[in-house]
Design an enzyme around this catalytic site. Structure first.
Site, PDB file in Angstrom:
ATOM      1  N   ARG A  56     -53.393  14.356  38.398  1.00 17.69           N
ATOM      2  CA  ARG A  56     -53.012  15.662  38.958  1.00 17.69           C
ATOM      3  C   ARG A  56     -53.660  16.800  38.193  1.00 17.69           C
ATOM      4  O   ARG A  56     -53.905  17.871  38.722  1.00 17.69           O
ATOM      5  CB  ARG A  56     -51.484  15.828  39.007  1.00 17.69           C
ATOM      6  CG  ARG A  56     -51.073  17.177  39.600  1.00 17.69           C
ATOM      7  CD  ARG A  56     -49.621  17.268  40.064  1.00 17.69           C
ATOM      8  NE  ARG A  56     -48.697  16.549  39.230  1.00 17.69           N
ATOM      9  CZ  ARG A  56     -48.378  16.883  37.974  1.00 17.69           C
ATOM     10  NH1 ARG A  56     -48.915  17.955  37.413  1.00 17.69           N
ATOM     11  NH2 ARG A  56     -47.538  16.149  37.296  1.00 17.69           N
ATOM     12  N   TYR A 109     -57.851  33.065  59.517  1.00 18.11           N
ATOM     13  CA  TYR A 109     -57.418  31.743  59.978  1.00 18.11           C
ATOM     14  C   TYR A 109     -55.892  31.749  60.192  1.00 18.11           C
ATOM     15  O   TYR A 109     -55.162  32.351  59.406  1.00 18.11           O
ATOM     16  CB  TYR A 109     -57.815  30.722  58.905  1.00 18.11           C
ATOM     17  CG  TYR A 109     -57.469  29.303  59.225  1.00 18.11           C
ATOM     18  CD1 TYR A 109     -58.147  28.612  60.223  1.00 18.11           C
ATOM     19  CD2 TYR A 109     -56.461  28.643  58.532  1.00 18.11           C
ATOM     20  CE1 TYR A 109     -57.827  27.302  60.510  1.00 18.11           C
ATOM     21  CE2 TYR A 109     -56.137  27.327  58.817  1.00 18.11           C
ATOM     22  CZ  TYR A 109     -56.828  26.666  59.815  1.00 18.11           C
ATOM     23  OH  TYR A 109     -56.512  25.373  60.109  1.00 18.11           O
ATOM     24  N   ASP A 181     -62.839  33.991  52.096  1.00 16.95           N
ATOM     25  CA  ASP A 181     -62.830  32.650  52.685  1.00 16.95           C
ATOM     26  C   ASP A 181     -64.134  32.523  53.463  1.00 16.95           C
ATOM     27  O   ASP A 181     -64.321  33.156  54.500  1.00 16.95           O
ATOM     28  CB  ASP A 181     -61.609  32.507  53.607  1.00 16.95           C
ATOM     29  CG  ASP A 181     -61.563  31.150  54.314  1.00 16.95           C
ATOM     30  OD1 ASP A 181     -62.607  30.479  54.417  1.00 16.95           O
ATOM     31  OD2 ASP A 181     -60.470  30.777  54.791  1.00 16.95           O
ATOM     32  N   LYS A 206     -64.374  21.280  56.619  1.00 21.04           N
ATOM     33  CA  LYS A 206     -65.240  21.686  57.733  1.00 21.04           C
ATOM     34  C   LYS A 206     -66.694  21.300  57.452  1.00 21.04           C
ATOM     35  O   LYS A 206     -66.967  20.147  57.245  1.00 21.04           O
ATOM     36  CB  LYS A 206     -65.051  23.170  57.992  1.00 21.04           C
ATOM     37  CG  LYS A 206     -63.573  23.597  58.094  1.00 21.04           C
ATOM     38  CD  LYS A 206     -62.874  23.050  59.319  1.00 21.04           C
ATOM     39  CE  LYS A 206     -61.373  23.282  59.311  1.00 21.04           C
ATOM     40  NZ  LYS A 206     -60.951  24.648  59.058  1.00 21.04           N
TER      41      LYS A 206
HETATM   42  C1  PLP Z   1     -59.807  25.244  58.582  1.00 19.13           C
HETATM   43  C2  PLP Z   1     -59.799  26.534  57.864  1.00 19.13           C
HETATM   44  C3  PLP Z   1     -58.913  26.751  56.797  1.00 19.13           C
HETATM   45  C4  PLP Z   1     -57.906  25.721  56.366  1.00 19.13           C
HETATM   46  O1  PLP Z   1     -58.523  24.570  55.891  1.00 19.13           O
HETATM   47  P1  PLP Z   1     -57.760  23.149  55.863  1.00 19.13           P
HETATM   48  O2  PLP Z   1     -58.724  22.292  55.128  1.00 19.13           O
HETATM   49  O3  PLP Z   1     -57.549  22.747  57.286  1.00 19.13           O
HETATM   50  O4  PLP Z   1     -56.477  23.367  55.152  1.00 19.13           O
HETATM   51  C5  PLP Z   1     -58.949  27.973  56.148  1.00 19.13           C
HETATM   52  N1  PLP Z   1     -59.820  28.932  56.526  1.00 19.13           N
HETATM   53  C6  PLP Z   1     -60.684  28.759  57.548  1.00 19.13           C
HETATM   54  C7  PLP Z   1     -61.613  29.847  57.910  1.00 19.13           C
HETATM   55  C8  PLP Z   1     -60.706  27.543  58.252  1.00 19.13           C
HETATM   56  O5  PLP Z   1     -61.564  27.370  59.261  1.00 19.13           O
END
Ligand code: PLP
Length: 395
Positions: A56, A109, A181, A206
């Site tokens: 962890r 998001y 982000d 992604k």
């Molecule tokens: C998918 C996504 C997230 C969240 O990511 P997870 O891996 O699904 O928790 C956050 N920000 C954006 C822009 C995303 O496309």
């Protein structure tokens, strides 16, 4: 005797010696690590010698993956966590305290919006939303207690491009942290730290991992004290990633630049193709001349339009149903960044909690689709979408 068991049945066998080494990265699932003596463990915890202790707190597969994303972002000491949302949470809750205020982009998001709207307030952190394409709107939302601004470079699903340079200057002038982000744009199109961001966040799930088989996140901070605060908070909350997921994501990452370039080329072709089809009302792609943020996209992202586009069909839900039915090989699935093209329908997924009026204000109708373009043969892709749009027109 049945209890006469060999020592190595329960006690671990030393790893077999070999003068050759593995090409692939070893997968290390061990939860815990053996130290020689309490003296050595002391030195480990003091940071005087390097040694893993407990998964962890950190493990080699996470470290190998983080170092690669650090190199892509021009960051140092980035942290891998269990999901993109874990990264957003660690950045916000690791650095903010009760009494602070944070400004979020108004098209973040969905779960980030929810964290802002429903959760941070319970911990005494005030939030507001502002349009990140308008630096004046962000400036107007600043309060004396504003500590952070969180924006995405490219918004979902209308692909609006934030005024990142303007917001970075504003944040610097006012002594506010800027967290970005960068999931949609990826380090191939934009490296937020180079534009003055303090924190960069990714959903590794992604494009970076790219195969829809792991859920992971990444967060890096420019400042060492921020890095430590985010790391400690993530370890305490148990936002730690699984070694296997890190191993899989690292494998995906080796082809990230190739997948990105090919998918982007396909996306630009598909955007132009869709724009020429009868039955398509409009196409949104940042590098197209008719995109509202075309100039900013060209300036901020260079020639990197990304792999995501959106389009709106003439007609409502029945046209949308006909389209997905007519193109079964393009996965109708609400994610992005897979090797293959996926199609999402915001009105029934990411934006379903909104009223139809609120969706309409964003331009998201029942005929609106977002496409995450993959790396398949572009001819195949154009044929699929031609068939889908034709079926929608006949519906
Ligand atoms: C998918 C996504 C997230 C969240 O990511 P997870 O891996 O699904 O928790 C956050 N920000 C954006 C822009 C995303 O496309």
């Amino acid at each position: 005797m049945s209890d006469d068991i060999p020592a190595n049945l329960v006690r671990r066998t030393p790893w077999p010696a070999s003068v050759s080494r593995a090409v692939g990265t070893p997968l290390q699932p061990s939860v815990v690590y053996v130290s020689q003596t309490p003296d050595q463990l002391d030195l480990q915890y003091q940071g005087q010698v390097k040694g893993y202790t407990y998964a962890r707190e950190g493990h080699p597969n996470a470290e190998v993956l983080a170092a690669k994303i650090d190199a892509l972002e021009g960051a140092a000491g980035g942290l891998i966590v269990g999901s993109g949302m874990a990264a957003v949470t660690a950045a916000l809750m690791g650095l903010l305290s009760a009494g602070d205020h944070v400004i979020g982009g108004d098209q973040l998001y969905g779960r980030s919006l929810r964290l802002m709207a429903q959760d941070l307030g319970r911990f005494g952190i005030a939030t507001s939303l502002a349009d990140p394409t308008d630096v004046g709107a962000v400036a107007a939302a600043i309060r004396p207690e504003t500590k952070m601004i969180l924006v995405e470079v490219v918004s979902n699903p209308t692909l609006r491009v934030a005024d990142l340079k303007g917001i970075a200057q504003l944040a610097k002038d006012r002594g506010i942290l800027l967290a970005v982000d960068s999931t949609f744009s990826t380090p191939r199109a934009c490296r937020p730290l180079e534009h003055g961001a303090d924190i960069v966040i990714h959903s590794v799930t992604k494009l970076l991992a790219g195969h829809s088989d792991v859920t992971l996140g990444y967060v890096a901070a420019r400042d060492g004290a921020h890095r430590k605060a985010i790391h400690d908070f993530a370890v305490t909350l148990g936002l730690t990633p699984s070694p296997f997921d890190c191993w899989l994501a690292e494998r995906g990452l080796y082809s990230f630049h190739l997948r990105y370039d090919r998918a982007e080329e396909n996306a630009a072709r598909l955007a132009d193709h869709l724009a020429g089809l009868a039955g398509v009302k409009r196409v949104l792609y940042p590098l197209r001349r008719d995109h509202p943020d075309h100039d900013r996209a060209a300036d901020l992202l260079g020639r990197r339009g990304g792999n995501i586009l959106s389009f709106e069909l003439d007609g409502g839900r029945s046209a949308a149903n006909a389209l997905t039915r007519a193109m079964p090989d393009v996965a109708f699935a609400p994610t992005l960044g897979d090797v293959g093209t996926t199609l999402s329908h915001p009105a029934t997924s990411s934006h379903r909690a909104m009223t139809p009026q609120a969706r309409a204000a964003l331009g998201i109708s029942e005929g609106f689709f977002r496409v995450s373009v993959g790396v398949e043969d572009v001819g195949l892709l154009l044929r699929d979408f031609t068939a889908g749009v034709a079926a929608a027109q006949g519906a």
